[in-house]
Design a protein around this motif. Structure first.
Motif, PDB file in Angstrom:
ATOM      1  N   GLU A 225      14.097   7.579  -4.887  1.00 57.05           N
ATOM      2  CA  GLU A 225      15.183   7.173  -3.998  1.00 57.05           C
ATOM      3  C   GLU A 225      14.702   6.260  -2.873  1.00 57.05           C
ATOM      4  O   GLU A 225      15.516   5.633  -2.194  1.00 57.05           O
ATOM      5  N   ASP A 226      13.380   6.194  -2.676  1.00 57.66           N
ATOM      6  CA  ASP A 226      12.853   5.324  -1.627  1.00 57.66           C
ATOM      7  C   ASP A 226      12.826   3.862  -2.052  1.00 57.66           C
ATOM      8  O   ASP A 226      12.500   2.985  -1.247  1.00 57.66           O
ATOM      9  N   VAL A 227      13.175   3.582  -3.299  1.00 55.51           N
ATOM     10  CA  VAL A 227      13.271   2.192  -3.761  1.00 55.51           C
ATOM     11  C   VAL A 227      14.699   1.715  -3.517  1.00 55.51           C
ATOM     12  O   VAL A 227      15.640   2.127  -4.193  1.00 55.51           O
ATOM     13  N   VAL A 228      14.851   0.873  -2.533  1.00 58.86           N
ATOM     14  CA  VAL A 228      16.153   0.333  -2.137  1.00 58.86           C
ATOM     15  C   VAL A 228      16.074  -1.187  -2.179  1.00 58.86           C
ATOM     16  O   VAL A 228      14.977  -1.751  -2.290  1.00 58.86           O
ATOM     17  N   PRO A 229      17.203  -1.878  -2.111  1.00 60.48           N
ATOM     18  CA  PRO A 229      17.146  -3.346  -2.181  1.00 60.48           C
ATOM     19  C   PRO A 229      16.189  -3.989  -1.184  1.00 60.48           C
ATOM     20  O   PRO A 229      15.517  -4.973  -1.514  1.00 60.48           O
ATOM     21  N   THR A 230      16.111  -3.448   0.041  1.00 65.54           N
ATOM     22  CA  THR A 230      15.223  -4.058   1.035  1.00 65.54           C
ATOM     23  C   THR A 230      13.745  -3.787   0.755  1.00 65.54           C
ATOM     24  O   THR A 230      12.881  -4.327   1.445  1.00 65.54           O
ATOM     25  N   THR A 231      13.459  -2.973  -0.254  1.00 64.53           N
ATOM     26  CA  THR A 231      12.059  -2.739  -0.627  1.00 64.53           C
ATOM     27  C   THR A 231      11.384  -4.057  -1.007  1.00 64.53           C
ATOM     28  O   THR A 231      10.192  -4.258  -0.763  1.00 64.53           O
ATOM     29  N   PHE A 232      12.147  -4.966  -1.618  1.00 65.80           N
ATOM     30  CA  PHE A 232      11.569  -6.265  -1.981  1.00 65.80           C
ATOM     31  C   PHE A 232      11.170  -7.042  -0.728  1.00 65.80           C
ATOM     32  O   PHE A 232      10.184  -7.777  -0.734  1.00 65.80           O
ATOM     33  N   ARG A 233      11.933  -6.889   0.327  1.00 64.33           N
ATOM     34  CA  ARG A 233      11.612  -7.567   1.588  1.00 64.33           C
ATOM     35  C   ARG A 233      10.277  -7.061   2.135  1.00 64.33           C
ATOM     36  O   ARG A 233       9.416  -7.848   2.534  1.00 64.33           O
ATOM     37  N   HIS A 234      10.095  -5.747   2.118  1.00 63.75           N
ATOM     38  CA  HIS A 234       8.837  -5.174   2.595  1.00 63.75           C
ATOM     39  C   HIS A 234       7.673  -5.570   1.685  1.00 63.75           C
ATOM     40  O   HIS A 234       6.551  -5.784   2.153  1.00 63.75           O
ATOM     41  N   THR A 235       7.968  -5.678   0.396  1.00 61.92           N
ATOM     42  CA  THR A 235       6.929  -6.062  -0.563  1.00 61.92           C
ATOM     43  C   THR A 235       6.431  -7.477  -0.291  1.00 61.92           C
ATOM     44  O   THR A 235       5.218  -7.734  -0.283  1.00 61.92           O
ATOM     45  N   LEU A 236       7.354  -8.414  -0.071  1.00 62.16           N
ATOM     46  CA  LEU A 236       6.939  -9.789   0.203  1.00 62.16           C
ATOM     47  C   LEU A 236       6.167  -9.879   1.508  1.00 62.16           C
ATOM     48  O   LEU A 236       5.183 -10.631   1.615  1.00 62.16           O
ATOM     49  N   HIS A 237       6.603  -9.137   2.521  1.00 56.14           N
ATOM     50  CA  HIS A 237       5.847  -9.096   3.772  1.00 56.14           C
ATOM     51  C   HIS A 237       4.399  -8.702   3.493  1.00 56.14           C
ATOM     52  O   HIS A 237       3.456  -9.319   4.010  1.00 56.14           O
ATOM     53  N   THR A 238       4.227  -7.665   2.681  1.00 51.73           N
ATOM     54  CA  THR A 238       2.887  -7.170   2.370  1.00 51.73           C
ATOM     55  C   THR A 238       2.090  -8.195   1.581  1.00 51.73           C
ATOM     56  O   THR A 238       0.907  -8.440   1.853  1.00 51.73           O
ATOM     57  N   LEU A 239       2.713  -8.807   0.587  1.00 44.38           N
ATOM     58  CA  LEU A 239       2.028  -9.814  -0.220  1.00 44.38           C
ATOM     59  C   LEU A 239       1.598 -11.003   0.625  1.00 44.38           C
ATOM     60  O   LEU A 239       0.483 -11.525   0.469  1.00 44.38           O
ATOM     61  N   PHE A 240       2.458 -11.451   1.523  1.00 45.17           N
ATOM     62  CA  PHE A 240       2.113 -12.580   2.388  1.00 45.17           C
ATOM     63  C   PHE A 240       0.902 -12.244   3.257  1.00 45.17           C
ATOM     64  O   PHE A 240       0.041 -13.091   3.498  1.00 45.17           O
ATOM     65  N   ASP A 241       0.853 -11.005   3.722  1.00 44.46           N
ATOM     66  CA  ASP A 241      -0.283 -10.592   4.547  1.00 44.46           C
ATOM     67  C   ASP A 241      -1.564 -10.531   3.709  1.00 44.46           C
ATOM     68  O   ASP A 241      -2.622 -11.007   4.141  1.00 44.46           O
ATOM     69  N   GLU A 242      -1.467  -9.965   2.510  1.00 46.20           N
ATOM     70  CA  GLU A 242      -2.650  -9.828   1.651  1.00 46.20           C
ATOM     71  C   GLU A 242      -3.176 -11.182   1.185  1.00 46.20           C
ATOM     72  O   GLU A 242      -4.381 -11.349   0.974  1.00 46.20           O
ATOM     73  N   GLN A 243      -2.298 -12.154   1.016  1.00 42.83           N
ATOM     74  CA  GLN A 243      -2.698 -13.479   0.533  1.00 42.83           C
ATOM     75  C   GLN A 243      -2.939 -14.466   1.670  1.00 42.83           C
ATOM     76  O   GLN A 243      -3.112 -15.665   1.436  1.00 42.83           O
ATOM     77  N   PHE A 244      -2.957 -13.962   2.881  1.00 43.63           N
ATOM     78  CA  PHE A 244      -3.252 -14.782   4.074  1.00 43.63           C
ATOM     79  C   PHE A 244      -2.324 -15.998   4.199  1.00 43.63           C
ATOM     80  O   PHE A 244      -2.758 -17.105   4.531  1.00 43.63           O
ATOM     81  N   VAL A 245      -1.059 -15.778   3.926  1.00 45.96           N
ATOM     82  CA  VAL A 245      -0.069 -16.830   4.142  1.00 45.96           C
ATOM     83  C   VAL A 245      -0.001 -17.104   5.645  1.00 45.96           C
ATOM     84  O   VAL A 245       0.055 -16.166   6.445  1.00 45.96           O
ATOM     85  N   PRO A 246      -0.042 -18.363   6.069  1.00 42.92           N
ATOM     86  CA  PRO A 246      -0.029 -18.686   7.505  1.00 42.92           C
ATOM     87  C   PRO A 246       1.140 -18.017   8.235  1.00 42.92           C
ATOM     88  O   PRO A 246       2.252 -17.930   7.702  1.00 42.92           O
ATOM     89  N   GLU A 247       0.868 -17.569   9.431  1.00 44.52           N
ATOM     90  CA  GLU A 247       1.886 -16.869  10.209  1.00 44.52           C
ATOM     91  C   GLU A 247       3.140 -17.715  10.400  1.00 44.52           C
ATOM     92  O   GLU A 247       4.261 -17.199  10.375  1.00 44.52           O
ATOM     93  N   SER A 248       2.951 -19.014  10.593  1.00 43.52           N
ATOM     94  CA  SER A 248       4.111 -19.885  10.808  1.00 43.52           C
ATOM     95  C   SER A 248       5.034 -19.866   9.595  1.00 43.52           C
ATOM     96  O   SER A 248       6.268 -19.911   9.732  1.00 43.52           O
ATOM     97  N   GLU A 249       4.465 -19.787   8.387  1.00 42.84           N
ATOM     98  CA  GLU A 249       5.281 -19.744   7.183  1.00 42.84           C
ATOM     99  C   GLU A 249       5.989 -18.394   7.045  1.00 42.84           C
ATOM    100  O   GLU A 249       7.141 -18.328   6.591  1.00 42.84           O
ATOM    101  N   VAL A 250       5.309 -17.327   7.421  1.00 43.20           N
ATOM    102  CA  VAL A 250       5.925 -16.003   7.360  1.00 43.20           C
ATOM    103  C   VAL A 250       7.123 -15.949   8.304  1.00 43.20           C
ATOM    104  O   VAL A 250       8.197 -15.437   7.950  1.00 43.20           O
ATOM    105  N   LEU A 251       6.959 -16.498   9.498  1.00 37.89           N
ATOM    106  CA  LEU A 251       8.059 -16.519  10.468  1.00 37.89           C
ATOM    107  C   LEU A 251       9.244 -17.311   9.925  1.00 37.89           C
ATOM    108  O   LEU A 251      10.401 -16.893  10.055  1.00 37.89           O
ATOM    109  N   ASP A 252       8.959 -18.448   9.303  1.00 41.11           N
ATOM    110  CA  ASP A 252      10.037 -19.280   8.761  1.00 41.11           C
ATOM    111  C   ASP A 252      10.705 -18.609   7.557  1.00 41.11           C
ATOM    112  O   ASP A 252      11.931 -18.657   7.417  1.00 41.11           O
ATOM    113  N   TRP A 253       9.897 -17.992   6.692  1.00 38.50           N
ATOM    114  CA  TRP A 253      10.443 -17.384   5.470  1.00 38.50           C
ATOM    115  C   TRP A 253      11.436 -16.277   5.809  1.00 38.50           C
ATOM    116  O   TRP A 253      12.461 -16.134   5.160  1.00 38.50           O
ATOM    117  N   PHE A 254      11.119 -15.499   6.849  1.00 39.68           N
ATOM    118  CA  PHE A 254      11.997 -14.387   7.225  1.00 39.68           C
ATOM    119  C   PHE A 254      12.849 -14.694   8.459  1.00 39.68           C
ATOM    120  O   PHE A 254      13.481 -13.798   9.020  1.00 39.68           O
TER     121      PHE A 254
END
Length: 325
Positions: A225-254
């Motif tokens: 039940e902890d898998v909800v639609p916004t889980t994908f949002r948290h997943t991308l946040h995590t992936l961006f952090d793990e792949q060292f996506v520039p902070e400026s791009e993370v801010l723009d993406w979200f």
């Protein structure tokens, strides 16, 4: 007394129910979170009953909040309720309708921990493979590829897709922007085939229909039940952090605000540059490629895999996600 003109009323002369009714009728209906506000005020009214403002104290409010927590409510949820109560009281006070209001102890309750659940590529593949009908698979794919909020995806129309530049503009012209701003994101190659629709909306369903179909698909995919639609949002946040996506791009993406807010005024045209969100969309493409690989693997094991219903048509379990759109 909803439409009666009030002026500097004494707290002992006006009851809490009247304050809430006036706020809901004249103010809350104009904000996007009106349903949540109505629920919060209804809970407060049910608990405190027919009392006047002079009888309501900060201690009573905090004790009620603690009772909700002991009953199993998250502190973040209780804080939201208190915030809604405070907003209603502040509204009548600022309008000069009442002479005084009680302090609402919002800060007595922690905001709560952010969701930590992320969804794996294999879990996403399972969810896509059992999801019915087609519009639900489209929703899941858009959520997995953009991390956009549920409401933004449900309201997405073909006119917000810029295929030439490879962009999705989740912003809606004329829509009043709240703190939850909507972004302009790049389209990953795997998502493009899903963005074709003849209707006014790409998904074409509301939250209620989504909730029903989402729960059925989640159960069929054997996800918690902890898998909800916004889980994908948290997943991308995590992936961006793990792949060292520039902070400026993370801010723009979200669509997160920058420390220097004046910067946004001078950088609006960055979305038209080829390098806009290049690192972020590359990360998304790699993530979706993993989902495709897991889909192919699960398809190969479908005959003996209890996760996949034998009643599913072969066309619902493709080798490539793009053929589903």
């Amino acid at each position: 007394m909803i439409n009666v003109r009030l002026h500097n009323e004494r707290p002992q002369d006006i009851d809490l129910a009247t304050v809430f009714a006036r706020y809901k009728a004249q103010r809350a209906t104009t904000v996007r979170s009106n349903e949540q506000i109505a629920r919060s005020l209804r809970l407060a009214e049910d608990h405190f009953g027919a009392i006047v403002l002079a009888e309501l104290t900060p201690g009573m409010l905090e004790d009620w909040g603690r009772t909700l927590v002991r009953a199993g409510a998250a502190t973040g949820y209780v804080r939201r309720i208190m915030t809604d109560v405070r907003s209603a009281l502040n509204w009548v006070r600022k309008r000069g309708e009442v002479a005084a209001i009680p302090y609402v102890p919002v800060t007595a309750f922690d905001e709560g921990r952010a969701r930590e659940r992320i969804i794996t590529a294999e879990e996403t593949a399972r969810l896509l493979m059992v999801a019915e009908p087609e519009w639900l698979r489209r929703f899941i794919m858009i959520a997995a590829a953009t991390g956009a909020r549920t409401e933004a995806i449900l309201e997405l129309s073909p006119f917000q897709i810029d295929r030439e530049r490879g962009l999705i503009d989740f912003r809606v012209p004329g829509r009043r922007e709240t703190k939850k701003r909507r972004p302009v994101v790049r389209i990953a190659p795997q998502l493009a085939p899903w963005l074709t629709a003849s209707k006014d909306r790409l998904v074409g369903r509301g939250k209620k229909a989504l909730g029903i179909q989402w729960r059925e698909a989640r159960e069929a995919a054997r996800l918690g039940e902890d898998v909800v639609p916004t889980t994908f949002r948290h997943t991308l946040h995590t992936l961006f952090d793990e792949q060292f996506v520039p902070e400026s791009e993370v801010l723009d993406w979200f669509a997160r605000p920058r420390a220097d807010k004046s910067t946004d005024h001078y950088t609006k045209r960055r979305i038209y540059r080829d390098e806009y969100l290049s690192s972020a969309v590359d990360t998304v493409a790699k993530w979706l490629a993993e989902v495709e690989n897991e889909t192919a693997r699960l398809r190969a094991s479908a005959p003996g895999d209890p996760i996949i219903s034998t009643s599913l048509r072969a066309s619902c379990v493709p080798t490539r996600l793009s053929t589903l759109g």
